[in-house]
Design an enzyme around this catalytic site. Structure first.
Site, PDB file in Angstrom:
ATOM      1  N   ASP A   1       0.844  -1.200   0.000  1.00  0.00           N
ATOM      2  CA  ASP A   1       0.000   0.000   0.000  1.00  0.00           C
ATOM      3  C   ASP A   1       0.878   1.250   0.000  1.00  0.00           C
ATOM      4  O   ASP A   1       2.063   1.195   0.350  1.00  0.00           O
ATOM      5  CB  ASP A   1      -0.929  -0.007   1.225  1.00  0.00           C
ATOM      6  N   GLY A   2       0.280   2.363  -0.365  1.00  0.00           N
ATOM      7  CA  GLY A   2       0.949   3.653  -0.342  1.00  0.00           C
ATOM      8  C   GLY A   2       0.790   4.323   1.006  1.00  0.00           C
ATOM      9  O   GLY A   2       0.304   3.727   1.969  1.00  0.00           O
ATOM     10  N   ALA A   3       1.206   5.584   1.066  1.00  0.00           N
ATOM     11  CA  ALA A   3       1.072   6.372   2.302  1.00  0.00           C
ATOM     12  C   ALA A   3       0.992   7.844   1.934  1.00  0.00           C
ATOM     13  O   ALA A   3       1.469   8.262   0.874  1.00  0.00           O
ATOM     14  CB  ALA A   3       2.267   6.125   3.217  1.00  0.00           C
TER      15      ALA A   3
ATOM     16  N   GLY B   1      -5.745   9.467   2.785  1.00  0.00           N
ATOM     17  CA  GLY B   1      -6.005  10.562   1.850  1.00  0.00           C
ATOM     18  C   GLY B   1      -7.025  10.147   0.789  1.00  0.00           C
ATOM     19  O   GLY B   1      -7.791  10.971   0.301  1.00  0.00           O
TER      20      GLY B   1
ATOM     21  N   GLU C   1      -8.113  -0.478   4.678  1.00  0.00           N
ATOM     22  CA  GLU C   1      -6.651  -0.657   4.561  1.00  0.00           C
ATOM     23  C   GLU C   1      -6.093  -1.262   5.855  1.00  0.00           C
ATOM     24  O   GLU C   1      -5.260  -2.169   5.827  1.00  0.00           O
ATOM     25  CB  GLU C   1      -5.977   0.681   4.258  1.00  0.00           C
TER      26      GLU C   1
END
Ligand code: 5RP
Length: 218
Positions: free
Chosen positions: A81-83, A96, A103
């Site tokens: 996953d992103g951040a 965001g 998540e």
């Protein structure tokens, strides 16, 4: 390199962390979209994915990748996953894209959180990015007062409901020096569905896209 190219770079690099034959945990966002596109190239070598949002599910399925419900799996070797922000300890702000609750649920199934992000996401202290918090609507005023007592200004994200049908607050003005402590405290407040501090579910590895290539933080 553009930010989009950096995202594609780390999306591709994350394939090295995918365990062949396994079900992969998949996050949400523009960086994860690059990962999903890369994953399509090895779809015959994975069993499928557990997705953290309707958006990612649609993209996975469009690539012919089977999507399992989280209730169908006991554990995942890896969650990618992103951040929105990540610090050197692997603590993150996420949400965001409004997918923070799912998540966290998928991250909780995983042995290892692999964060993929462009270099702009690396910070010394979390909090410049407004902290997303998914809430039950009737608790909005009280939660807003609680954040004010901590020095934060909470505003409702206009026109947005999560995949779970709940509103979100974005909280500005917090300098999050103790992510684990603050996550634990906010989780106690009635009406909080989940807070976008990922400290208990921090990244074990971060693949950071830089002008010089992929930098790995462990
Ligand atoms: C979605 C998230 C995303 O991981 C985060 O917003 C980063 O997104 P992007 O890769 O588009 O910058 O937490 O809820």
């Amino acid at each position: 390199m553009t930010q989009d190219e950096l995202k594609a770079l780390v999306g591709q690099a994350a394939l090295a962390h995918v365990v062949p034959g396994s079900i992969v945990g998949v996050g949400t966002g523009s960086t994860v979209n690059k990962f999903i596109d890369a994953l399509a190239g090895i779809r015959d070598r994975i069993a499928g994915a557990v997705s953290s949002s309707q958006q990612s599910t649609a993209r996975l399925e469009a690539h012919g990748i089977r999507v399992f419900d989280g209730n169908e799996v006991e554990h995942l070797p890896v969650y990618v996953d992103g951040a929105d922000e990540i610090d050197h300890r692997g603590f993150m702000i996420k949400g965001g894209g409004a997918a923070l609750t799912r998540e966290k649920i998928v991250a909780d199934l995983a042995d290892r959180f692999v964060c993929i992000a462009d270099a702009s996401k690396l910070v010394g202290t979390l909090g410049a990015f407004a902290l997303p918090v998914e809430i039950i609507a009737s608790a909005q005023a009280q939660i807003t007062r609680r954040f004010a007592a901590l020095g934060g200004q909470a505003t409702l994200r206009a026109g947005v409901l999560t995949d779970n049908g709940h509103p979100l607050l974005d909280v500005r003005g917090l300098s999050i020096t103790d992510p684990l402590g603050l996550e634990t405290e906010i989780n106690q407040w009635p009406g909080v569905v989940s807070v976008g501090i990922f400290a208990r579910h921090k990244a074990r590895v971060c693949l950071l896209g830089t002008a010089d290539g992929v930098r790995t933080l462990e």
